[in-house]
Enzyme design. Structure first.
Site: not given
Ligand code: GDP
Ligand code: MG
Length: 424
Positions: A12, A40
């Site tokens: 992340d 994503h």
């Protein structure tokens, strides 16, 4: 030109947004590992997207996207993702999407097994995303997995499925005491979600090798980060795949090719989803403030992410494992609310300072050593050049660059495509 875009931390870091940005100059984007446990996030002129399986290059009209042999693919999830993208006006056809015939299929019984095991573990759970990723990678290495290329000979595939199910049901019925998975249901599943994907399935290694031969520019998009790598991460609290850039040519199908660049994506502070040791972790109000400022809730699962300040020890290790040749430092704008910024510059273990990332089991006993640097306390999201940055923000970047020992090339100051600057 072969470039990997990889996570330096626990995932992340903003890989999706950097792939979206940097893929402008690339011909091909390849996802080389992982499955739909990825989230994503990309925000550009087409809208906001959270991609789980699809390479982030799918949002660029000129890019060919490849799902590599290192991936595990949940067929139903992929169908849903493709439908959502198509509904948003994104073109997907055989010319801009290619799926490796050697990519493994993550089946509904793998998802089931993941949930059964997490439930069995109860308070000892690993923090799995419950998407079947661990079980299917296990099946792959036990040589009990189905692969995308098998869809081309469905009768043969059905015969293998039958044998695999006989074996899998031993675990589901006898170990977990659940109803066996029905062969007919799994055939129907493959028919509904698999057969329509057949047109995308090919030898993507051959395709990529020819592309590289012709001098095409290829980008490898990683999922998660170095600290979640199956070998080098915080095992057993890792993912089940190789998240490191050295694996990119293998998971893409071109082990004969070498990377030219590895761009490490590194966050200006730390976040970690799920269980596992996290030395620099904040708790209480301090954590809540940072979590809120960064919007740190998992893109794939919505889970609140654990947060902490930048961790030099873990990040320097991440840079080494990723063989990062340059860094994109992301989410710097998130720290703008702070007067003073803490950085975890070392760990204390058994009364001694350590600067190298230890064997993961020792992390539990490590305490963070914090150093405080000055904050800038103003909005930097419109800065587009290093000269626009307040001195304290510029100094923070240089401090981190020196600490991890790798050149910071890009700095992002907001989630949109254009919110970034290139360092001098
Ligand atoms: P990935 O898994 O590495 O692609 O990263 P995620 O998409 O899971 O998480 C990154 C989050 O931060 C997403 O919500 C992005 O939209 C957001 N983001 C990315 N870069 C920036 C940035 O520079 N500033 C801010 N404020 N948000 C960012
Ligand atoms: Mg993510």
């Amino acid at each position: 030109m072969l470039t990997s875009i990889v996570g330096i931390n626990w995932g992340d870091e903003g890989k999706g947004r950097m792939v979206d940005l940097l893929s402008e100059d690339y011909d091909v984007v390849v996802r080389y590992q992982g499955g739909n446990n990825a989230g994503h996030t990309v925000i550009n002129e087409k809208g906001k997207f959270v991609l789980n399986l699809m390479p982030s290059g799918i949002l660029r009209d000129t890019v060919v996207n490849v799902m590599g042999n290192g991936m595990v693919i949940d067929l139903k999830h992929l169908s849903g993702e493709m439908e959502k993208l198509s509904a948003a006006g994104v073109r997907i056809d055989e010319t801009n999407l290619k799926i490796s015939d050697k990519a493994v299929i993550c089946m509904p019984y793998n998802v089931m097994q993941d949930c059964l095991e997490e439930n069995r573990l109860a308070d000892k759970k690993f923090g799995s995303t419950r998407r079947g990723i661990g079980p299917i990678y296990g099946d792959k290495y036990l040589k009990k997995a189905l692969r995308m290329g098998e869809l081309h000979d469905f009768e043969k595939m059905k015969a293998r499925l039958k044998d695999i199910l006989e074996w899998k049901n031993l675990t589901i019925e006898k170990a977990y005491g659940e109803q066996p998975v029905k062969y007919e249901d799994m055939v129907a599943y493959l028919e509904e979600y698999g057969l329509k994907l057949k047109k995308y399935v090919c030898d993507t290694g051959l395709y990529l090798n020819e592309a590289a031969e012709k001098g095409k520019k290829i980008m490898f998009e990683a999922q998660l980060g170095a600290l979640r790598d199956i070998d080098f991460g915080i095992y057993p609290f890792t993912s089940s795949s190789s998240t490191i850039s050295a694996y990119a040519p293998i998971g893409a199908g071109i082990p004969n090719r070498k990377l030219d660049e590895a761009v490490g994506i590194m966050k200006a502070y730390s976040t970690c989803v799920g269980e596992g040791p996290f030395v620099c972790e904040y708790f209480g109000d301090k954590a809540e403030e940072l979590r809120k400022a960064g919007g740190e809730y998992g893109a794939a699962t919505g889970r609140p992410r654990r947060v902490g300040p930048f961790d030099v020890v873990a990040s320097r290790y991440g840079c080494r494992m990723q063989a990062a040749s340059q860094i994109a430092l992301t989410k710097l704008d998130v720290l703008s609310y702070l007067d003073e910024i803490e950085v975890c510059v070392g760990y204390e273990l058994d009364g001694k300072r350590i600067d190298e990332f230890p064997f993961p089991d020792e992390l539990e006993d490590c305490k963070p050593i914090f150093q405080t640097v000055k904050g800038w306390h103003c909005d930097i999201s419109d800065c587009r050049n290093p000269q626009d940055l307040p001195k304290e923000a510029y100094d923070y970047i240089r401090f981190i660059e020196k600490a991890v020992g790798c050149k910071i090339t890009y700095v992002s100051v907001g989630a949109s495509r254009e919110q970034y600057l290139i360092m001098d």
